[in-house]
Write a protein that holds these residues in place. Structure first.
Motif, PDB file in Angstrom:
ATOM      1  N   GLY A 198       9.556   7.169   2.726  1.00  0.00           N
ATOM      2  CA  GLY A 198      10.743   7.388   4.456  1.00  0.00           C
ATOM      3  C   GLY A 198      11.546   6.008   4.158  1.00  0.00           C
ATOM      4  O   GLY A 198      12.652   5.433   3.569  1.00  0.00           O
ATOM      5  N   GLU A 199      11.050   5.304   4.989  1.00  0.00           N
ATOM      6  CA  GLU A 199      11.664   3.792   4.911  1.00  0.00           C
ATOM      7  C   GLU A 199      10.459   2.609   4.225  1.00  0.00           C
ATOM      8  O   GLU A 199       9.368   3.238   4.504  1.00  0.00           O
ATOM      9  CB  GLU A 199      11.965   3.041   6.916  1.00  0.00           C
ATOM     10  N   ASN A 200      11.370   1.849   3.692  1.00  0.00           N
ATOM     11  CA  ASN A 200      10.657   0.832   3.028  1.00  0.00           C
ATOM     12  C   ASN A 200       9.753   0.073   4.018  1.00  0.00           C
ATOM     13  O   ASN A 200      10.398  -1.139   4.386  1.00  0.00           O
ATOM     14  CB  ASN A 200      11.341  -0.017   2.230  1.00  0.00           C
ATOM     15  N   VAL A 230       4.258   2.910   5.165  1.00  0.00           N
ATOM     16  CA  VAL A 230       4.742   3.872   3.557  1.00  0.00           C
ATOM     17  C   VAL A 230       4.279   3.316   2.811  1.00  0.00           C
ATOM     18  O   VAL A 230       3.699   4.077   1.633  1.00  0.00           O
ATOM     19  CB  VAL A 230       6.336   4.228   3.899  1.00  0.00           C
ATOM     20  N   ASN A 231       4.374   1.700   2.595  1.00  0.00           N
ATOM     21  CA  ASN A 231       3.740   1.397   1.366  1.00  0.00           C
ATOM     22  C   ASN A 231       2.109   1.295   1.078  1.00  0.00           C
ATOM     23  O   ASN A 231       1.980   1.483   0.194  1.00  0.00           O
ATOM     24  CB  ASN A 231       3.793  -0.674   1.411  1.00  0.00           C
ATOM     25  N   ARG A 232       1.420   1.691   2.245  1.00  0.00           N
ATOM     26  CA  ARG A 232      -0.180   2.212   2.703  1.00  0.00           C
ATOM     27  C   ARG A 232      -0.060   3.705   1.199  1.00  0.00           C
ATOM     28  O   ARG A 232      -1.150   3.287   0.580  1.00  0.00           O
ATOM     29  CB  ARG A 232      -0.301   1.839   3.123  1.00  0.00           C
ATOM     30  N   PHE A 233       0.766   4.989   2.114  1.00  0.00           N
ATOM     31  CA  PHE A 233       0.769   5.354   1.249  1.00  0.00           C
ATOM     32  C   PHE A 233       1.499   5.112  -0.847  1.00  0.00           C
ATOM     33  O   PHE A 233       0.671   5.716  -1.221  1.00  0.00           O
ATOM     34  CB  PHE A 233       1.920   6.794   1.284  1.00  0.00           C
ATOM     35  N   ILE A 282       4.726   6.253 -13.133  1.00  0.00           N
ATOM     36  CA  ILE A 282       4.794   6.666 -11.781  1.00  0.00           C
ATOM     37  C   ILE A 282       5.575   6.504 -11.322  1.00  0.00           C
ATOM     38  O   ILE A 282       6.495   5.554 -11.381  1.00  0.00           O
ATOM     39  CB  ILE A 282       3.938   5.947 -10.832  1.00  0.00           C
ATOM     40  N   LEU A 283       7.092   6.900 -11.060  1.00  0.00           N
ATOM     41  CA  LEU A 283       8.520   6.979 -10.149  1.00  0.00           C
ATOM     42  C   LEU A 283       8.783   6.854  -8.917  1.00  0.00           C
ATOM     43  O   LEU A 283       7.776   7.641  -8.140  1.00  0.00           O
ATOM     44  CB  LEU A 283       9.498   8.493 -10.607  1.00  0.00           C
ATOM     45  N   VAL A 284       9.163   5.814  -8.490  1.00  0.00           N
ATOM     46  CA  VAL A 284       9.304   5.445  -6.896  1.00  0.00           C
ATOM     47  C   VAL A 284      10.402   5.589  -6.140  1.00  0.00           C
ATOM     48  O   VAL A 284      11.106   4.590  -7.167  1.00  0.00           O
ATOM     49  CB  VAL A 284       8.409   4.912  -6.602  1.00  0.00           C
ATOM     50  N   SER A 285      10.850   6.472  -5.207  1.00  0.00           N
ATOM     51  CA  SER A 285      11.741   6.035  -4.200  1.00  0.00           C
ATOM     52  C   SER A 285      11.779   6.063  -2.939  1.00  0.00           C
ATOM     53  O   SER A 285      10.629   6.365  -2.778  1.00  0.00           O
ATOM     54  CB  SER A 285      12.655   7.681  -4.918  1.00  0.00           C
ATOM     55  N   TYR A 286      12.431   5.122  -1.928  1.00  0.00           N
ATOM     56  CA  TYR A 286      12.340   5.135  -1.284  1.00  0.00           C
ATOM     57  C   TYR A 286      13.590   5.685  -0.154  1.00  0.00           C
ATOM     58  O   TYR A 286      14.662   5.226  -1.021  1.00  0.00           O
ATOM     59  CB  TYR A 286      12.400   3.750  -0.353  1.00  0.00           C
ATOM     60  N   ALA A 287      13.619   6.058   0.713  1.00  0.00           N
ATOM     61  CA  ALA A 287      14.909   7.376   1.356  1.00  0.00           C
ATOM     62  C   ALA A 287      16.315   6.356   2.253  1.00  0.00           C
ATOM     63  O   ALA A 287      17.514   6.634   2.608  1.00  0.00           O
ATOM     64  CB  ALA A 287      14.514   8.161   1.035  1.00  0.00           C
ATOM     65  N   ASP A 288      15.065   5.735   2.578  1.00  0.00           N
ATOM     66  CA  ASP A 288      15.693   4.996   3.780  1.00  0.00           C
ATOM     67  C   ASP A 288      15.648   5.437   5.280  1.00  0.00           C
ATOM     68  O   ASP A 288      16.449   5.203   5.810  1.00  0.00           O
ATOM     69  CB  ASP A 288      17.334   3.419   3.679  1.00  0.00           C
ATOM     70  N   THR A 289      15.280   6.732   5.078  1.00  0.00           N
ATOM     71  CA  THR A 289      15.430   7.082   6.056  1.00  0.00           C
ATOM     72  C   THR A 289      14.242   8.199   6.030  1.00  0.00           C
ATOM     73  O   THR A 289      13.713   9.199   5.415  1.00  0.00           O
ATOM     74  CB  THR A 289      16.049   8.335   6.252  1.00  0.00           C
ATOM     75  N   PRO A 348       5.656  13.187  -1.013  1.00  0.00           N
ATOM     76  CA  PRO A 348       6.531  12.477  -0.246  1.00  0.00           C
ATOM     77  C   PRO A 348       6.042  11.681   0.504  1.00  0.00           C
ATOM     78  O   PRO A 348       4.762  12.013   1.403  1.00  0.00           O
ATOM     79  CB  PRO A 348       7.160  13.207   0.100  1.00  0.00           C
ATOM     80  N   ALA A 349       6.370  10.046   1.204  1.00  0.00           N
ATOM     81  CA  ALA A 349       5.589  10.490   2.768  1.00  0.00           C
ATOM     82  C   ALA A 349       7.051   9.652   2.921  1.00  0.00           C
ATOM     83  O   ALA A 349       6.893   8.632   3.789  1.00  0.00           O
ATOM     84  CB  ALA A 349       4.792   8.843   2.588  1.00  0.00           C
ATOM     85  N   ALA A 350       7.633  10.952   3.863  1.00  0.00           N
ATOM     86  CA  ALA A 350       9.029  10.375   4.856  1.00  0.00           C
ATOM     87  C   ALA A 350       9.436  11.335   5.542  1.00  0.00           C
ATOM     88  O   ALA A 350      10.191  11.635   5.688  1.00  0.00           O
ATOM     89  CB  ALA A 350      10.308  10.581   3.273  1.00  0.00           C
ATOM     90  N   GLY A 351       8.549  12.454   6.752  1.00  0.00           N
ATOM     91  CA  GLY A 351       8.394  12.772   7.761  1.00  0.00           C
ATOM     92  C   GLY A 351       9.693  13.905   7.419  1.00  0.00           C
ATOM     93  O   GLY A 351       9.703  14.677   6.566  1.00  0.00           O
ATOM     94  N   PHE A 352      10.336  14.361   8.645  1.00  0.00           N
ATOM     95  CA  PHE A 352      11.446  15.549   8.146  1.00  0.00           C
ATOM     96  C   PHE A 352      12.389  15.130   6.991  1.00  0.00           C
ATOM     97  O   PHE A 352      12.869  16.213   6.159  1.00  0.00           O
ATOM     98  CB  PHE A 352      12.698  15.574   9.326  1.00  0.00           C
ATOM     99  N   THR A 353      11.980  13.906   5.518  1.00  0.00           N
ATOM    100  CA  THR A 353      13.181  13.474   4.389  1.00  0.00           C
ATOM    101  C   THR A 353      12.048  14.539   3.856  1.00  0.00           C
ATOM    102  O   THR A 353      12.768  14.503   2.710  1.00  0.00           O
ATOM    103  CB  THR A 353      13.100  12.221   4.222  1.00  0.00           C
TER     104      THR A 353
END
Length: 315
Positions: free
Chosen positions: A160-162, A166-169, A186-193, A217-222
């Motif tokens: 979700g947010e950086n 979330v970094n620990r996930f 390993i591909l990594v992306s952050y949605a910033d939300t 994903p570790a990104a809540g509703f995202t």
């Protein structure tokens, strides 16, 4: 789309009783102990972090006869919503997530006799008890499974947010993948939300285009968008915080459980037994039942893979 019809229906009964942006949930025989819960700005219906906290208080209501009220800070005005809960005279005010910390810290200083609990961040205020989790321990197990079972050798993580939690996930997941498959990509992306399922879906599609066959994903509703898109495109994914299998039954292999419900039930049990909160900070991992795995579905682990996973879980 910020919220799917699925989640509106899922929580309709609770909303009809308690209201959409605020509400109460009272036991039939009150113990005299009450809590005010400030969920994340995504609100209830995330099938994840906020819902897990709510479920913990529901269990405490049903089993310990506590009462609780809650607020959903969709407007991001954490202080106003928390102050509203304080005015109701609850024994403890619970703030979820790092975004609630500034409001909790400020109000804890203003109301030194009020007990607070802060989840996922650590406060130095003496009347704030902090609960954090060893996300890396749970995510490591997810990474092991992805590394052991990926056929393409490409897996993905969507945050979700950086931020540190979330970094620990990400760190745990990466470590687990490479332990099982040192040559994996390993591909990594952050949605910033944490609140945009469509953004989660688009990031997932991009990773699938790069041959990812397992995405975490570790990104809540995202993250809901991640799971739905993974199911749509027929790849595997992992849930987070609570068992999210029923969100995408043809895709979710297992979920990394972050037992916020267990932690908050423990807080209410402590208060119900007449024990005071002491403003300490606790970090909960595998050993403390703070993190873990939901049942593994859709795939089979061979004997060696099962042994590897169980050893990592301390079993």
């Amino acid at each position: 789309m910020k919220r799917s019809t699925f989640f509106i229906v899922l929580f309709l009964f609770s909303f009809l009783i308690s209201g959409c942006s605020s509400g109460s949930a009272e036991g039939t025989e009150e113990s005299g102990i009450s809590a005010g819960l400030l969920v994340t700005e995504s609100g209830l219906g995330d099938d994840s972090f906020s819902d897990s906290a709510f479920q913990g208080l529901e269990q405490a209501r049903d089993e310990l006869n506590i009462t609780f009220d809650y607020r959903e800070p969709f407007d991001q005005n954490y202080e106003a919503h928390a102050r509203d809960l304080i005015d109701q005279g609850h024994d403890v005010i619970i703030g979820l997530g790092y975004n609630s910390q500034p409001a909790v810290d400020q109000l804890a200083a203003e109301f030194p006799d009020q007990d607070f609990v802060l989840v996922d961040a650590v406060s130095d205020q003496p009347n704030v008890s902090s609960i954090t989790f060893k996300e890396d321990e749970g995510s490591y197990l997810i990474g092991l499974i992805a590394g052991m079972k990926s056929k393409s050798g490409v897996v993905g993580f969507i945050g979700g947010e950086n931020i540190p939690v979330v970094n620990r996930f990400e760190e745990g997941f990466t470590k687990g993948v490479l332990e099982a498959s040192p040559d994996a990509e390993i591909l990594v992306s952050y949605a910033d939300t944490f609140d945009d399922d469509q953004k989660g879906a688009s990031l997932t599609a991009e990773m699938i285009d790069q041959n990812a066959d397992y995405i975490f994903p570790a990104a809540g509703f995202t993250g809901i968008g991640v799971l739905k898109e993974a199911e749509k495109q027929d790849i595997y994914a992992f849930g987070v915080d609570s068992d999210q299998f029923y969100t995408a039954e043809e895709s979710v292999v297992t979920s990394m459980l972050k037992n916020v419900n267990v932690a908050l039930y423990g807080v209410m049990e402590q208060l119900s037994e007449g024990e005071n909160l002491d403003g300490s900070a606790r970090t909960l991992g595998l050993e403390e039942n703070g993190v873990g795995l939901a049942p593994i579905r859709l795939i089979d682990l061979n004997d060696q893979e099962e042994k590897t996973l169980q050893k990592s879980m301390g079993q």
